[in-house]
Design a protein around this motif. Sequence first.
Motif, PDB file in Angstrom:
ATOM      1  N   GLU A  55     -35.426  35.309  37.031  1.00 15.65           N
ATOM      2  CA  GLU A  55     -34.995  36.657  36.941  1.00 15.65           C
ATOM      3  C   GLU A  55     -35.469  37.466  38.252  1.00 15.65           C
ATOM      4  O   GLU A  55     -34.576  38.186  39.041  1.00 15.65           O
ATOM      5  N   ARG A  56     -36.631  37.191  39.005  1.00 15.27           N
ATOM      6  CA  ARG A  56     -36.888  37.745  40.083  1.00 15.27           C
ATOM      7  C   ARG A  56     -36.555  37.248  41.451  1.00 15.27           C
ATOM      8  O   ARG A  56     -36.010  38.072  42.191  1.00 15.27           O
ATOM      9  N   THR A  57     -35.867  35.989  41.278  1.00 12.61           N
ATOM     10  CA  THR A  57     -35.185  35.391  42.367  1.00 12.61           C
ATOM     11  C   THR A  57     -34.111  35.975  42.364  1.00 12.61           C
ATOM     12  O   THR A  57     -33.273  36.589  43.535  1.00 12.61           O
ATOM     13  N   TRP A  58     -33.200  36.451  41.334  1.00 12.54           N
ATOM     14  CA  TRP A  58     -32.008  37.214  41.578  1.00 12.54           C
ATOM     15  C   TRP A  58     -32.020  38.604  42.003  1.00 12.54           C
ATOM     16  O   TRP A  58     -31.250  39.041  42.475  1.00 12.54           O
ATOM     17  N   ALA A  59     -33.374  39.134  41.663  1.00 14.53           N
ATOM     18  CA  ALA A  59     -33.536  40.594  42.179  1.00 14.53           C
ATOM     19  C   ALA A  59     -33.754  40.598  43.546  1.00 14.53           C
ATOM     20  O   ALA A  59     -33.155  41.394  44.029  1.00 14.53           O
ATOM     21  N   GLU A  60     -34.526  39.464  44.053  1.00 12.82           N
ATOM     22  CA  GLU A  60     -34.484  39.454  45.616  1.00 12.82           C
ATOM     23  C   GLU A  60     -33.095  39.048  46.293  1.00 12.82           C
ATOM     24  O   GLU A  60     -32.744  39.705  47.325  1.00 12.82           O
ATOM     25  N   VAL A  61     -32.362  38.273  45.619  1.00 14.76           N
ATOM     26  CA  VAL A  61     -30.976  38.010  46.060  1.00 14.76           C
ATOM     27  C   VAL A  61     -30.114  39.422  46.232  1.00 14.76           C
ATOM     28  O   VAL A  61     -29.340  39.763  47.203  1.00 14.76           O
ATOM     29  N   GLY A  62     -30.437  40.362  45.219  1.00 13.55           N
ATOM     30  CA  GLY A  62     -29.638  41.654  45.242  1.00 13.55           C
ATOM     31  C   GLY A  62     -30.127  42.586  46.330  1.00 13.55           C
ATOM     32  O   GLY A  62     -29.550  43.458  47.030  1.00 13.55           O
ATOM     33  N   LYS A  63     -31.307  42.252  46.911  1.00 15.03           N
ATOM     34  CA  LYS A  63     -31.885  43.160  48.140  1.00 15.03           C
ATOM     35  C   LYS A  63     -31.754  42.289  49.580  1.00 15.03           C
ATOM     36  O   LYS A  63     -32.305  42.944  50.436  1.00 15.03           O
ATOM     37  N   ALA A  64     -31.061  41.216  49.645  1.00 14.08           N
ATOM     38  CA  ALA A  64     -31.159  40.067  50.893  1.00 14.08           C
ATOM     39  C   ALA A  64     -30.280  40.685  51.641  1.00 14.08           C
ATOM     40  O   ALA A  64     -29.088  41.477  51.374  1.00 14.08           O
ATOM     41  N   ASP A  65     -30.679  40.874  53.058  1.00 12.31           N
ATOM     42  CA  ASP A  65     -29.648  40.964  54.122  1.00 12.31           C
ATOM     43  C   ASP A  65     -29.091  39.574  54.612  1.00 12.31           C
ATOM     44  O   ASP A  65     -27.751  39.514  55.020  1.00 12.31           O
ATOM     45  N   VAL A  66     -29.691  38.452  54.192  1.00 12.85           N
ATOM     46  CA  VAL A  66     -29.109  36.990  54.520  1.00 12.85           C
ATOM     47  C   VAL A  66     -29.525  36.175  53.312  1.00 12.85           C
ATOM     48  O   VAL A  66     -30.650  36.365  52.868  1.00 12.85           O
ATOM     49  N   ILE A  67     -28.455  35.217  52.751  1.00  9.64           N
ATOM     50  CA  ILE A  67     -29.111  34.409  51.821  1.00  9.64           C
ATOM     51  C   ILE A  67     -28.816  32.853  52.376  1.00  9.64           C
ATOM     52  O   ILE A  67     -27.766  32.651  52.861  1.00  9.64           O
ATOM     53  N   LEU A  68     -29.940  32.057  52.273  1.00 10.35           N
ATOM     54  CA  LEU A  68     -29.996  30.778  52.605  1.00 10.35           C
ATOM     55  C   LEU A  68     -29.906  29.950  51.403  1.00 10.35           C
ATOM     56  O   LEU A  68     -30.878  29.858  50.580  1.00 10.35           O
ATOM     57  N   HIS A  69     -28.653  29.387  51.178  1.00 10.71           N
ATOM     58  CA  HIS A  69     -28.401  28.580  49.841  1.00 10.71           C
ATOM     59  C   HIS A  69     -28.736  27.164  50.134  1.00 10.71           C
ATOM     60  O   HIS A  69     -27.963  26.659  50.666  1.00 10.71           O
ATOM     61  N   LEU A  70     -29.873  26.668  49.818  1.00  7.29           N
ATOM     62  CA  LEU A  70     -30.237  25.450  49.963  1.00  7.29           C
ATOM     63  C   LEU A  70     -29.668  24.314  48.878  1.00  7.29           C
ATOM     64  O   LEU A  70     -29.544  24.619  47.677  1.00  7.29           O
ATOM     65  N   LEU A  71     -29.179  23.072  49.360  1.00  6.03           N
ATOM     66  CA  LEU A  71     -28.622  22.288  48.483  1.00  6.03           C
ATOM     67  C   LEU A  71     -29.075  20.798  49.124  1.00  6.03           C
ATOM     68  O   LEU A  71     -29.518  20.603  50.196  1.00  6.03           O
ATOM     69  N   ASP A  72     -28.964  20.040  48.115  1.00 10.26           N
ATOM     70  CA  ASP A  72     -29.858  18.400  48.542  1.00 10.26           C
ATOM     71  C   ASP A  72     -28.644  17.829  49.032  1.00 10.26           C
ATOM     72  O   ASP A  72     -27.588  17.251  48.179  1.00 10.26           O
ATOM     73  N   ALA A  73     -28.828  17.363  50.421  1.00 10.94           N
ATOM     74  CA  ALA A  73     -27.650  16.693  51.071  1.00 10.94           C
ATOM     75  C   ALA A  73     -27.572  15.158  50.730  1.00 10.94           C
ATOM     76  O   ALA A  73     -26.590  14.403  50.732  1.00 10.94           O
ATOM     77  N   ASP A  74     -28.972  14.646  50.034  1.00  8.87           N
ATOM     78  CA  ASP A  74     -28.688  13.228  49.452  1.00  8.87           C
ATOM     79  C   ASP A  74     -28.027  13.273  48.100  1.00  8.87           C
ATOM     80  O   ASP A  74     -27.227  12.266  48.219  1.00  8.87           O
ATOM     81  N   GLN A  75     -27.864  14.402  47.436  1.00  2.00           N
ATOM     82  CA  GLN A  75     -27.241  14.094  46.299  1.00  2.00           C
ATOM     83  C   GLN A  75     -25.836  14.848  46.033  1.00  2.00           C
ATOM     84  O   GLN A  75     -25.043  14.376  45.267  1.00  2.00           O
ATOM     85  N   GLY A  76     -25.677  15.581  47.130  1.00  2.06           N
ATOM     86  CA  GLY A  76     -24.171  16.201  47.422  1.00  2.06           C
ATOM     87  C   GLY A  76     -24.132  17.612  46.325  1.00  2.06           C
ATOM     88  O   GLY A  76     -25.202  17.707  45.519  1.00  2.06           O
ATOM     89  N   PRO A  77     -22.906  18.194  46.149  1.00  4.61           N
ATOM     90  CA  PRO A  77     -22.926  19.219  45.620  1.00  4.61           C
ATOM     91  C   PRO A  77     -22.665  19.065  44.186  1.00  4.61           C
ATOM     92  O   PRO A  77     -22.259  18.094  43.787  1.00  4.61           O
ATOM     93  N   THR A  78     -23.278  19.927  43.483  1.00  5.07           N
ATOM     94  CA  THR A  78     -23.205  19.959  41.921  1.00  5.07           C
ATOM     95  C   THR A  78     -22.444  21.151  41.493  1.00  5.07           C
ATOM     96  O   THR A  78     -22.329  22.028  42.063  1.00  5.07           O
ATOM     97  N   ARG A  79     -22.035  21.086  40.164  1.00 11.50           N
ATOM     98  CA  ARG A  79     -21.507  22.375  39.356  1.00 11.50           C
ATOM     99  C   ARG A  79     -22.482  23.332  39.504  1.00 11.50           C
ATOM    100  O   ARG A  79     -22.286  24.684  39.569  1.00 11.50           O
ATOM    101  N   ALA A  80     -23.842  23.014  39.078  1.00 13.09           N
ATOM    102  CA  ALA A  80     -24.957  24.050  39.120  1.00 13.09           C
ATOM    103  C   ALA A  80     -24.737  24.793  40.541  1.00 13.09           C
ATOM    104  O   ALA A  80     -25.130  26.166  40.537  1.00 13.09           O
ATOM    105  N   ASP A  81     -24.920  24.053  41.664  1.00 13.44           N
ATOM    106  CA  ASP A  81     -24.855  24.775  43.004  1.00 13.44           C
ATOM    107  C   ASP A  81     -23.480  25.813  43.201  1.00 13.44           C
ATOM    108  O   ASP A  81     -23.709  26.800  43.814  1.00 13.44           O
ATOM    109  N   GLU A  82     -22.548  25.318  42.656  1.00 14.17           N
ATOM    110  CA  GLU A  82     -21.356  26.140  42.688  1.00 14.17           C
ATOM    111  C   GLU A  82     -21.412  27.507  41.957  1.00 14.17           C
ATOM    112  O   GLU A  82     -20.922  28.475  42.401  1.00 14.17           O
ATOM    113  N   ASN A  83     -21.984  27.191  40.814  1.00 13.60           N
ATOM    114  CA  ASN A  83     -22.484  28.435  39.856  1.00 13.60           C
ATOM    115  C   ASN A  83     -23.182  29.481  40.536  1.00 13.60           C
ATOM    116  O   ASN A  83     -22.955  30.762  40.388  1.00 13.60           O
ATOM    117  N   ILE A  84     -24.271  28.934  41.164  1.00 12.99           N
ATOM    118  CA  ILE A  84     -25.129  29.733  41.991  1.00 12.99           C
ATOM    119  C   ILE A  84     -24.627  30.492  42.956  1.00 12.99           C
ATOM    120  O   ILE A  84     -24.581  31.677  43.290  1.00 12.99           O
TER     121      ILE A  84
END
Length: 459
Positions: free
Chosen positions: A295-324
């Motif tokens: 919950e606090r993560t999403w609160a920080e996202v709401g105040k962000a100037d820039v978002i770094l969305h980290l993903l696992d290059a070894d596993q590739g994109p997932t549905r959960a990543d797209e939902n985020i």
Amino acid sequence: MNIDTSPIAAIATAPGRGGIGVVRASGKNLQGLVTALFGTTQLQPRHASYLPFRQADGSIIDQGIAIFFPGPHSYTGEDVLELQGHGGPIVLQLLLARVLEAGAELGLRLAEPGEFTRRAYLNDKLDLAQAEAVADLIDASTEAAAKSASQSLSGAFSKTVNALVDGVTGLRMLVEATLDFPEEEIDFLEKSDARGQLKAIVESLDQVFRQAAQGALLREGLNVVLVGQPNVGKSSLLNALAGNDVAIVTPIAGTTRDKVTETIQIEGIPLNIIDTAGIRTVDDSIDVVERIGIERTWAEVGKADVILHLLDADQGPTRADENIMAAFPPEVPVLRVWNKIDLSGHKPSVDEMADAVHVYLSAHENLGIDLLRAELLRIAGWQQTGESLYLARERHLIALKNAGAHLARAGEHAAQNDQSLDLFAEELRLAQAQLSSITGEFSSDDLLGVIFSRFCIGK
């Protein structure tokens, strides 16, 4: 404006222990205070005198240096007395209490936050932009910010703004003179090159705004929030950017339960990097602490100037990543950072794609980190232009932007020739007022109160 001009005093150095501490007093006539403190001893103006600082009963509080600056040749424009002694908090409190006691008959009182600098402004020793630069210099968190604040304190920003005001004023005088003498039927716009003058002013304003906006980055920095699923390497990336192990890194998902903030510098720009709890579907399998962390993560996202969305290059994109990704605020810039390329076989690179800019790196192996730093500077709008930067505040940027809007409307009226000269003149007046508010030529009492209340006591 109702101004209390009674003498003031305060400790001028930061709280805590130090080699030297300073107690400062300011007032229209402090000779009585000097006599009460030092008897018949005369203090030569602007010269250091080594003296004992005594209590009323003659006992010594400390030995130190007293310097007397007669007004108007002082920081505040009033008489200023500075007592420099040892920097122990008890010693300074005793010395301040003695100064207030000795100056009681003069009405000496404890200064409010920023009151010394406010008096410097009111006594025309500094304009408002320079006064704000005093606080910015004290609060500067980077070398570049300190240099820009020092430049503003020297009057460089004010000089530039005043040149814009002079340009607008000159053009406004021509317009209003034409309005006063319509019978001469002078083709004002053509013969005085009003459009050319206006264009030159607008170009200068654009340059000043660009320099001020860059300088504002030095003062405020950017809030950069790391977001992603558990165990994609957010904490490792924070450590790589910071150059220190500021976050705990383990292969156990959910290690980071609350945000971890670290301020770093890139080309002198402060970046507040915020590592957050990993995001995954909230269900009965996660505990209460992790649920709160998400919950606090999403609160920080709401105040962000820039978002770094980290993903696992070894596993590739997932549905959960797209939902985020789909839940991010649409107005906030996003970098999709593919971590763990040391496992996936990718090369460090930056790809501009339709959905976002993708950066491929390895936080663990420190590969591609410079590419990410460059992208953060790009999003910040930072450019090494070689121009002088002004450590601007939000109100400066708003005033510059509003002045630009009034000048744009003035240009629209100028295009209609002398049929709209009265509206042309009015827009120039409004632009002039906006620019003058930066240096304090036109400023409300409420604005002054807000600005100086944020200073430290003793400054």
